[in-house]
Design an enzyme around this catalytic site. Structure first.
Site, PDB file in Angstrom:
ATOM      1  N   SER A 262       0.848  -1.202   0.000  1.00  0.00           N
ATOM      2  CA  SER A 262       0.000   0.000   0.000  1.00  0.00           C
ATOM      3  C   SER A 262       0.873   1.238   0.000  1.00  0.00           C
ATOM      4  CB  SER A 262      -0.937   0.008   1.199  1.00  0.00           C
ATOM      5  OG  SER A 262      -0.248   0.513   2.327  1.00  0.00           O
ATOM      6  N   LYS A 263       0.211   2.332  -0.336  1.00  0.00           N
ATOM      7  CA  LYS A 263       0.876   3.610  -0.498  1.00  0.00           C
ATOM      8  C   LYS A 263       1.668   3.993   0.750  1.00  0.00           C
ATOM      9  CE  LYS A 263      -0.638   7.926  -2.606  1.00  0.00           C
ATOM     10  NZ  LYS A 263      -1.852   8.647  -2.961  1.00  0.00           N
ATOM     11  N   ARG A 264       1.089   3.644   1.907  1.00  0.00           N
ATOM     12  CA  ARG A 264       1.758   4.018   3.160  1.00  0.00           C
ATOM     13  C   ARG A 264       3.116   3.346   3.287  1.00  0.00           C
ATOM     14  NH1 ARG A 264      -1.812   1.749   6.611  1.00  0.00           N
ATOM     15  NH2 ARG A 264      -3.331   1.637   4.948  1.00  0.00           N
ATOM     16  N   ARG A 265       3.293   2.230   2.560  1.00  0.00           N
ATOM     17  CA  ARG A 265       4.560   1.516   2.710  1.00  0.00           C
ATOM     18  C   ARG A 265       5.428   1.597   1.462  1.00  0.00           C
ATOM     19  NH1 ARG A 265       1.272  -1.558   6.264  1.00  0.00           N
ATOM     20  NH2 ARG A 265       0.207  -2.569   4.557  1.00  0.00           N
TER      21      ARG A 265
END
Ligand code: GLU
Length: 464
Positions: A244-247
């Site tokens: 995901s974008k957060r990672r």
């Protein structure tokens, strides 16, 4: 049967790596079977869809080389068709108007939550049945349209990836197929589209597995032939959690900007969920020849940045200087640097040392501006005794002013200076590298110098 596949991204963001992999498999499957690959933009989420995202997705698809045969087809341009199908379902009894409002459902959900019981959901109040008396139609409520899902039996399909899957119809409520604003929902539009576009094989992410039983019921209600479905497992980040974008970067565009090649991305994405024997490095053409829908993994793949780098380095080496030049020119432009005339030759000279076109552009940039005397570079000058080589460098400069500007002539000039000054190759070559390029390790220095202009080399030697 003609194989027809599609990719149907929602333009609510960039092209996600997971969607890119689905697109790749769909494309390769169609190509393998001599069929067609369709691109459809699922833009019915009007609030979140943007033209900019659509452009980015198309650009990323083109960059990857996943050429579509039809489309882009926009769902929002097909509203009349969905309404026509809805109207026929309403009149045929396969769908019905429902006046339960989203507010009522939300209030009920809140009650259930407060009472600590499982949510009841929509209670089927407006579902017509023989002999059933429906409530009076409330004034001022625009109804949604619900699909009259069968209540008995089960839906079974043989998933191309996961194998046989069965879901009991009692697990499925009467799905909303058209919102009160007249826009169809995903599960309905996707069926009408895949039917109208004669899609034979639907590949998509496994997050859609729960939607498939409803879709199959809608196909049946429409009397439409069923495609085969294949649900691809999620891609996990290197921390084992869903990518995901957060990672970190999850868009194709981000990898393009970071200097990965389309060939490298395709090769790497292909292996994230599919294998062909022990083959790790291959071209898109090879994949097309091999990709027959077998050997698709059931379990999630884990993103591996180091492997992507390794795969990409291989494709960088395999590419010609001419192929790499436009990609490197784009990277140079990002740094405000113009494309040098010898760019293909420069790419060919440095590509074996690089993992990405960003690294390659950094090498090329050495030819475009003199080295900056950073503390790190000063330390290298010290270590390699550049100051002590001043007489040799001056002698070389004098010779280079005269020679024919080719690698062999430059090599001969260097050898002559070594003999004259009683030096070994590294004693002159490393200071020369540092002075001209700012790096202590480069490909053969005569080849490197030959791709500079004589003037630039003489100036850099002079300034040093
Ligand atoms: N628009 C859907 C998505 O992006 C497509 C799913 C499908 O392929 O059916 O997830």
């Amino acid at each position: 049967m003609t194989v027809r596949t599609r990719i149907a991204p929602s333009p609510t963001g960039f092209l996600h790596l997971g969607t890119a992999r689905t697109a790749l498999y769909s494309w390769a499957y169609a190509r393998h079977h001599g069929g067609q690959f369709v691109l459809r933009i699922e833009d019915t989420d009007v609030a979140r869809s943007t033209q900019e995202a659509t452009e980015q997705i198309l650009q990323a698809m083109r960059w990857l080389g996943l050429a579509w045969d039809e489309g882009p087809i926009y769902q929002m341009q097909r509203l009349d068709r969905y309404r026509e199908v809805i109207a026929s379902m309403l009149s045929g009894g396969g769908a019905y108007h429902c006046y339960t409002t989203p507010e009522e459902l939300a209030a009920q959900r809140a009650e259930d939550e407060a009472a600590g019981r499982p949510p009841r959901g929509y209670d089927g109040r407006w579902r017509p049945e023989p002999g059933k008396v429906l409530p009076p139609v409330p004034a001022g409520v625009t109804p949604v349209v619900r699909f009259k899902n069968p209540q008995d039996g089960a839906v079974t399909w043989d998933d191309l990836v996961k194998g046989p899957i069965t879901v009991a119809n009692k697990e499925l409520d009467d799905l909303i197929i058209q919102r009160s604003d007249g826009v169809p929902t995903y599960n309905f539009a996707v069926v009408v589209d895949d039917w109208d576009m004669a899609i034979s094989h639907v590949f998509r992410g496994e997050e859609h597995i729960n939607n498939t039983p409803w879709q199959i019921n809608i196909y049946r209600a429409l009397g439409a032939p069923l495609p085969r479905f294949g649900h691809l497992p999620v891609i996990l980040g290197d921390d084992g959690k869903k990518l995901s974008k957060r990672r970190g970067a999850v868009s194709v565009t981000a990898y393009a900007e970071a200097g990965y090649l389309p060939e490298g991305m395709l090769n790497y994405l292909a292996r994230l969920g599919w294998s062909h024997g022990d083959d790790e490095l291959f071209t898109a053409e090879q994949m097309v020849a091999w990709f027959d829908g077998s050997h698709l993994n059931k379990s999630p793949a884990q993103w591996d940045a180091a492997k992507l780098a390794w795969v990409n380095a291989h494709h960088l080496k395999a590419a010609s200087g001419e192929q790499l030049a436009p990609l490197v020119a784009a990277q140079l432009a990002r740094q405000g640097l113009a494309e040098p005339p010898a760019l293909p030759a420069l790419c060919a000279l440095y590509k074996d040392r690089c993992t990405t076109t960003v690294e390659l552009a950094d090498w090329v940039a050495l030819h475009l501006r003199p080295p900056v005397r950073t503390p790190e570079l000063e330390a290298l000058w010290q270590r390699h005794e550049v100051a002590a080589r001043a007489p040799a460098l001056a002698a070389l400069r004098a010779r280079l002013a005269e020679v024919e500007w080719t690698a062999p002539a430059i090599a001969a000039a260097i050898k002559a200076v070594l003999a004259e000054q009683g030096l070994k190759m590294p004693q002159l070559a490393i200071p020369l590298r540092l002075v001209v390029t700012g790096r202590d390790q480069t490909p053969a220095i005569d080849a490197v110098l030959a791709l500079f202009s004589r003037d630039d080399v003489l100036t850099r030697l002079q300034d040093a």
